[in-house]
Design an enzyme around this catalytic site. Structure first.
Site, PDB file in Angstrom:
ATOM      1  CE  LYS A  81     100.221  -3.589  40.690  1.00 55.91           C
ATOM      2  NZ  LYS A  81     101.211  -2.761  40.012  1.00 55.91           N
ATOM      3  CE  LYS A  86     102.943  -1.381  46.301  1.00 57.11           C
ATOM      4  NZ  LYS A  86     103.216  -2.120  45.090  1.00 57.11           N
ATOM      5  N   GLY A  96      97.026   1.791  54.198  1.00 55.55           N
ATOM      6  CA  GLY A  96      96.346   1.636  55.489  1.00 55.55           C
ATOM      7  C   GLY A  96      95.549   2.851  55.915  1.00 55.55           C
ATOM      8  CB  VAL A 137      93.227   0.180  47.767  1.00 58.68           C
ATOM      9  CG1 VAL A 137      92.624  -0.952  46.928  1.00 58.68           C
ATOM     10  CG2 VAL A 137      94.413   0.798  47.043  1.00 58.68           C
ATOM     11  CB  CYS A 158     102.261   5.906  86.626  1.00 57.06           C
ATOM     12  SG  CYS A 158     103.525   4.711  86.161  1.00 57.06           S
TER      13      CYS A 158
HETATM   14  C1  TPS Z   1      98.873   7.194  44.279  1.00 53.70           C
HETATM   15  N1  TPS Z   1     100.648   1.555  46.634  1.00 53.70           N
HETATM   16  C2  TPS Z   1     101.285   1.795  47.796  1.00 53.70           C
HETATM   17  S1  TPS Z   1     100.482   1.154  49.096  1.00 53.70           S
HETATM   18  C3  TPS Z   1      99.199   0.604  48.162  1.00 53.70           C
HETATM   19  C4  TPS Z   1      99.457   0.886  46.830  1.00 53.70           C
HETATM   20  C5  TPS Z   1      98.553   0.510  45.744  1.00 53.70           C
HETATM   21  C6  TPS Z   1      98.038  -0.133  48.746  1.00 53.70           C
HETATM   22  C7  TPS Z   1      97.129   0.708  49.607  1.00 53.70           C
HETATM   23  O1  TPS Z   1      95.977  -0.027  49.921  1.00 53.70           O
HETATM   24  N2  TPS Z   1     100.466   5.752  45.406  1.00 53.70           N
HETATM   25  C8  TPS Z   1      99.497   5.861  44.491  1.00 53.70           C
HETATM   26  N3  TPS Z   1      99.061   4.789  43.783  1.00 53.70           N
HETATM   27  C9  TPS Z   1      99.599   3.562  44.003  1.00 53.70           C
HETATM   28  N4  TPS Z   1      99.153   2.529  43.286  1.00 53.70           N
HETATM   29  C10 TPS Z   1     100.607   3.400  44.981  1.00 53.70           C
HETATM   30  C11 TPS Z   1     101.024   4.546  45.655  1.00 53.70           C
HETATM   31  C12 TPS Z   1     101.187   2.039  45.337  1.00 53.70           C
HETATM   32  P1  TPS Z   1      95.004   0.310  51.133  1.00 53.70           P
HETATM   33  O2  TPS Z   1      94.479   1.683  50.939  1.00 53.70           O
HETATM   34  O3  TPS Z   1      93.923  -0.715  51.045  1.00 53.70           O
HETATM   35  O4  TPS Z   1      95.834   0.158  52.378  1.00 53.70           O
END
Ligand code: TPS
Length: 516
Positions: free
Chosen positions: A46, A142, A175, A201, A442
């Site tokens: 980005k 994100k 996540g 990611v 419990c």
């Molecule tokens: C296949 N997106 C949703 S959450 C996220 C992103 C980039 C961050 C996750 O980061 N689905 C696909 N590609 C995308 N770019 C998105 C959704 C959008 P982390 O794994 O570090 O939590």
């Protein structure tokens, strides 16, 4: 590579920001991740301007081609065209899918981010090849995400796709890392529609060793989680009451023979009582509220009870640490959301715990189970309150929650309802005196944890064994001549729990004839 042949198992989405990439070289990180086994790559950047984007994308494409893995570009159809890579991934605010398809042609792979059933249906109708469903969990990568939809929201989207009959592939994102990936795949999928993979990611890009991180994740994606691995197939489980009850003694015997650890993270009020109950039924109790002990204790083959009776912020992070350790090690975990609907703090704690790990069994009274399901109830204190639902409504609720979480749910009350999402049973044992002493619910959680520790193949059977052992002991205790009220009931209950364990070990099953 034709869009239909793509393997989505482990989808790497890149990030070029220093917070995630650090000072590593992106192309080298992607190369390492490919060596580790990622099956598809998306270049998501980005920050760079168009010239740099095209130049990096070309380098990445060289690498992905060598590994015979598709490369997609996030958002930028122009960059994908310039590079000639396999496709794009578009978000809800990016260029629309139809225009992207017109520009890239029918052989391009085009995926769309979706967070709701409506978005999923639109993307399917407009011809997406796959959907990135999310955000699963809150993620620092994100922060401008619309919705945290969790496993329950993801499952609803998967069901909607299934019902419109579209052959679209799906990955979950947000996540996801080594400690969440197996649970996500297990809980979000159901027998009809499964996720095809997960997208990550930071779990790879921010890793010190991206190759190792990728190969570890791939292994986790390809294998069932420990908490599912031991399950019997549905057709091997007892489906009628008689068969189920006939299998109860073997579970109770097994507790006596194996003395499983029952690791209680429980409230101040019941610690001593729970430890005594665990001993009486033949288990070995440990009251350990320090989450840093979870990893060691999880290795001892026992089960964990997370009891929310007295919540503190610190308690919550301790719960999560131990829960993760048991999930990873494969030990069962029981959740007792005490007073779940009583306060804002408790309602939030339920959400955090449910998002933080997998519970094999959730046990609570009507108000608690409703709160866990997401209904708004105002509980008065932590007691069970007045029932407002019919038996059918209760049975339906426990079944739906069990189906959603892919676990076992037990709602206690004058009649208890227990379900694994497929089989739902009602148990009417117990005694009114259980409602006159503290912690009776419990310690039922503690009892069931011991049953689960020795019998995970059929968690519903373990729950029923614990329920019958406990509630029939209460009936026998209450009927004793020396029991005059709640005070004398407690020691009598502990005695009768012990007596049932002993009798069962000796093959005397008269007590079980009281099951109803
Ligand atoms: C296949 N997106 C949703 S959450 C996220 C992103 C980039 C961050 C996750 O980061 N689905 C696909 N590609 C995308 N770019 C998105 C959704 C959008 P982390 O794994 O570090 O939590």
């Amino acid at each position: 590579m034709a869009p239909s042949n793509v393997d989505y198992s482990l989808y790497l989405v890149t990030d070029s920001t220093p917070a995630i990439l650090g000072d590593k070289d992106l192309v080298q990180v992607v190369e390492a991740a490919l060596q580790g086994g990622v099956t598809i790559v998306q270049y998501r950047d980005k920050v760079s301007d168009t010239g740099a984007l095209v130049s990096t994308a070309r380098k990445l494409h060289e690498v992905t081609k060598r590994h015979n893995v598709p490369l997609l570009i996030n958002d930028r159809v122009d960059v994908a065209l310039a590079v000639g890579c396999e496709g794009v991934h578009i978000g809800q605010d990016d260029l629309d899918l139809k225009s992207a398809r017109e520009l890239l042609g029918k052989n391009a792979i085009i995926g769309v981010t979706v967070a709701s059933i409506e978005e999923a249906e639109t993307a399917c109708r407009d011809g997406a090849n796959y959907l990135g469903i999310g955000t699963m969990f809150a993620t620092a990568t994100k922060t401008n995400t619309k919705d945290i939809i969790g496993t329950a929201g993801t499952k609803q989207i998967l069901r909607a796709i299934e019902s419109i009959g579209k052959d679209v592939q799906t990955v979950s994102i947000g996540g996801i890392n080594a400690s969440t990936v197996q649970r996500v795949l297990y809980q979000a999928s159901d027998s009809k529609k499964k996720l095809d993979g997960v997208a990550v990611v930071s779990a790879i890009i921010a890793a010190k060793d991206p190759k190792q991180a990728a190969s570890e994740l791939l292994k986790l994606v390809q294998n069932p989680p420990p908490f599912a691995a031991a399950s019997l197939a549905n057709n091997e489980k007892a489906h009628d009451v008689k068969t189920l009850i006939s299998e109860v003694p073997s579970v109770i015997k097994s507790v006596g023979q194996k003395t499983p650890l029952s690791h209680n993270m429980t409230n101040l009020v019941v610690q001593n009582f729970a430890a005594n109950v665990a001993l009486a039924i033949g288990a070995s109790p440990i009251m350990a509220n320090n989450g840093d002990e979870g990893a060691d204790l999880a290795k001892l083959g026992g089960a964990l009870v997370v009891n929310m009776g007295t919540t503190t912020g610190e308690g919550l992070s301790n719960f999560l640490k131990s829960l993760k350790a048991y999930n990873l090690e494969g030990g069962p975990a029981v959740f007792d959301p005490v007073g779940a609907g009583a306060t804002t703090i408790r309602r939030a704690a339920v959400k955090t715990l449910m998002a933080g790990g997998y519970f094999d069994l959730i046990k609570g009274n009507e108000g608690e189970i409703k709160t866990v399901f997401g209904q708004v109830v105002q509980q008065r204190g932590v007691d069970s309150g007045v029932s407002v639902s019919s038996s059918l409504e209760k049975a339906t609720l426990v079944r739906d929650l069990a189906m959603r979480e892919r676990n076992v749910v037990l709602m206690t009350g004058a009649t208890d309802f227990v379900s694994d999402g497929v089989r739902t049973f009602a148990v009417s044992n117990g005694n009114e005196l259980l409602g006159r002493i503290t912690g009776s619910g419990c310690v039922l959680g503690t009892t069931i944890s011991a049953m689960l520790a020795v019998h995970r193949e059929d968690k519903l059977l373990a729950a029923v064994a614990g329920l019958l052992h406990y509630e029939i002991a209460a009936e026998i205790a209450a009927a004793r001549e020396d029991v005059k009220g709640p005070g004398t009931f407690v020691p009598a209950l502990i005695d009768e729990l012990y007596n049932i364990q002993k009798a069962t070990q000796e093959g005397d099953l008269k007590w079980l004839e009281k099951a109803k």
